[in-house]
Structures are given as structure tokens and as C-alpha cells.
Design a protein around this motif. Sequence first.
Motif, PDB file in Angstrom:
ATOM      1  N   PRO A 106      -0.536  25.825  47.555  1.00  0.00           N
ATOM      2  CA  PRO A 106       0.109  25.455  48.815  1.00  0.00           C
ATOM      3  C   PRO A 106      -0.800  25.567  50.036  1.00  0.00           C
ATOM      4  N   GLY A 107      -2.024  26.071  49.870  1.00  0.00           N
ATOM      5  CA  GLY A 107      -2.928  26.219  51.001  1.00  0.00           C
ATOM      6  C   GLY A 107      -3.923  25.079  51.084  1.00  0.00           C
ATOM      7  N   CYS A 108      -5.068  25.378  51.672  1.00  0.00           N
ATOM      8  CA  CYS A 108      -6.108  24.368  51.857  1.00  0.00           C
ATOM      9  C   CYS A 108      -7.431  24.977  51.388  1.00  0.00           C
ATOM     10  N   TYR A 109      -7.901  24.525  50.228  1.00  0.00           N
ATOM     11  CA  TYR A 109      -9.090  25.117  49.605  1.00  0.00           C
ATOM     12  C   TYR A 109      -8.912  26.620  49.428  1.00  0.00           C
ATOM     13  N   ALA A 167      -9.831  28.159  58.274  1.00  0.00           N
ATOM     14  CA  ALA A 167     -10.554  28.982  57.305  1.00  0.00           C
ATOM     15  C   ALA A 167     -11.288  28.132  56.279  1.00  0.00           C
ATOM     16  N   ALA A 168     -10.834  26.884  56.087  1.00  0.00           N
ATOM     17  CA  ALA A 168     -11.467  26.001  55.110  1.00  0.00           C
ATOM     18  C   ALA A 168     -12.397  24.992  55.779  1.00  0.00           C
ATOM     19  N   ILE A 217      -2.836  17.571  59.458  1.00  0.00           N
ATOM     20  CA  ILE A 217      -1.549  16.888  59.311  1.00  0.00           C
ATOM     21  C   ILE A 217      -0.833  17.368  58.057  1.00  0.00           C
ATOM     22  N   GLU A 218      -1.574  17.433  56.953  1.00  0.00           N
ATOM     23  CA  GLU A 218      -0.969  17.872  55.693  1.00  0.00           C
ATOM     24  C   GLU A 218      -0.461  19.306  55.785  1.00  0.00           C
ATOM     25  N   MET A 219      -1.259  20.200  56.347  1.00  0.00           N
ATOM     26  CA  MET A 219      -0.844  21.599  56.425  1.00  0.00           C
ATOM     27  C   MET A 219       0.299  21.796  57.425  1.00  0.00           C
TER      28      MET A 219
END
Length: 411
Positions: free
Chosen positions: A78-81, A88-89, A112-114
Motif C-alpha cells: 500500500p505504500g510507495c517503494y 521518502a521514495a 496522485i496515486e498516494m
Amino acid sequence: MIDLINLAPALEVALLGAVLALLAAGGVMWRARRAGLTGWPAWQHALTVATLFLTIDLVVFGAFTRLTDSGLGCPDWPGCYGQTSPWAAHAQIAAEQAAVPHGPVTHSKAWIEMTHRYLATGVGALITGLMVAAWWLRDRRGSLSPWWATATFVWVCAQGAFGALTVTLKLQPIIVTLHLLGALLGVGMLTAQVRVLEGARSTPSERGLGTLEHLQAWASAPLRRWGWLVLALVAVQVALGGWVSTNYAVLVCSDVPTCQGQWWPDMDFANGFHLMRALGENGQGEPISMAALTAIHMSHRLMALVVLVALWCYGAALRRWRPEAQTIAHPWRREGLWLWGLLAWQVFSGLSNVVLGWPMAAALAHTLGATLLVWRLVRLLVLPRTVAHQLSAQTLAHQGLHPGVTPVSAS
């Protein structure tokens, strides 16, 4: 290579959603107190209205995420990398963007996605809080059955699972389309809960659909039963519209009313509606053909004609309908105008998508219009609890019983 499902930031994302939910709930409770609303049933209604509003916003922002090709802006879930936010990514996103400047991963697409995921988590936290409170306060007079909130909680968990599948299956059209349909199902469920929690108003001009007498007549009207068929047709059309959007088939026909200069262009329905396939491919794993995309687009157009006629006729019928032995102005005239207005909104935004080359504003307006159609139809068809209780009491009275007495079956 990265893990598509990485639960390392799950707790932080959930906590952020909880903070957003608390802020929204706090604002609602503050406004409720200022308005003089007290007691759990009034707060339950106010919180459900707020959750419904945020869910509609989430549906439109989900469309924005899809239309900006940001669905894979963070290639894991569910996060980003593996991080809670794109900040943080930053290094991983910058490296991916440098390698493929116009690819699915960029800084703007990641945000946008997060943002979409944060909003979805906030809505999920609100629904979870409503469920817990509904069970805790289930004995309070006037509160809604906790099973409503429980069903909504199950729905939001399923939506979260589809959100994960959207990423892991690389925007597979059937998954993205079901995700959209699930979102509108949630809008319908929350609308029904808001409506059940409402009471009949004293005059037709006030909020709701009129007086108790109006609503009692509406409860048994054949026209109300026909409304469920209209809602089903709208649902089919939404599914076809989602299939057009998720397959990027909007621009295969850039002319109206013909398509590619023909009334009946070459179409391949078999491959167009082969459901289990990757984005951009047919059922054999080859690039999807123009004929298949044309079949997808034209199916949505043809069904649009059916829905247009159904909504227009139903709106006209609402405007003409009078409860038996009543000749005064009634609130269904306004409901007919609502349906006509939303129908005009959908026709205008749908045509704009084609002739203007799928502009963002028209595409978002089309999604919002579909969502509002579901909201308005469900609100029209579901009865407030006041009416349901009154009708139950009348039924018992006809049976020679008093309200609250359970009939004894003959042995």
C-alpha cells in the motif's frame, strides 16, 4: 525488481488514514453540536452523510488517478517503494523517471496515486469507526442496525483488495472496472443508510421526498418498483463506461453520431469483451485490435440510447405522478427534474469526451454525473425508517395486532 505487495508501511498509512478520519469526524461533530443535534442517532446520520460525501469525492479522484495514468505511479501497495510517502521514495522515483521519462512512474503520478490511497484509507477508517460505534451503541433508541455498518465495512475491505489487485495485475481492465463498480456500490449503500436514518418531513418543500402521507403512497406505487429497473440499466451503462475507459477506447470514435464515418463500423465483440486479459491485449495475448476497441465503444453508445430513453420516460412519469386522491403539488416533480438534469449532464459530458478528444474536465464530469445518478436514484427508491415503521404498524393493525406484537403462526 520490487515486491508488489509490501506491508512495511501499512501501519503508517493506516494511522494517516485514521488521522484524516478523526479530523473529518471532529468537524462533523462540531457542526452537529452547533446545529443543536444531540444523541447518537443524529450523530450517526451526520457522520454517514460525511462519509457518503467523501466517498463521492473519492470516486471522482479515482477517475482523476486513472485519467492521468497514475494508477501505477507507485508500483507497489500500500505504500510507495516500501515507504509511506513519495518523499521518502524520492530516489527510487527519480531513478525510474530518469530511465523512462514518460513512463508510469513520475513524481507527480506517485503523489496522485498516494493521495488517492490516503483518501481511501481515511474513508475506510471512518467506516470502521461507524461500525464500531454502531455495535457499541446499538441499543440506543433510533439508531441504525449495526449490520448496515458491518456490510459497509466488508465492502470497503473488498475495495481495498481491488485497489491492491489494480497494482499487482498492472491495471487489468476487468479489475479496474470492478473497482469502479464497487465504488458506486458503496455510494449506493451509504445513500441508503442516510435515507433510512431520515424521517419524513412536514412539508414537501423541505428536505427529503415529502410528507409521511406522500411517502406512504410512494411506498406501494408501481412507479417506484419501475425505478429499480432504471437503476439496473444505469448500473449496466456504468459498467460499459468503465470498460470503455479502462480499455482506453474513448477516442476510437471521434465523430458523432457515426463512428469512423460509418453507422456500423467493423467491430470484434468477442475480443472486445474477453474479460480476463491484460491491458492492451486480446484473449490470445496479442495487441488488441481497433475492431475490438470499436466494439467496446459502440456498446457503450448503444446502451446510452436505452438509458437515455429510460431516464427521460421515468423523469416524465415522476413529474406526472400523483398519489391517489391528492392533487396538490408533490415532490416527485422535482425528482423528475433532477433526473432530467443529470441526464442532460451525462449526454453533454459524454459527447464532449468524443468531439473534444477526451478532455480531463469532461471525463471527470462524466464520472461525477454517473455517481450522482446512482445517488439520486437510490435516495428516491429507499424509504425513510419513519415510513417503514408506519407501514409495518398499519399492516399489524389490519391483522388485528398492535405494533410490537409478533403474529403467532397456526400450528
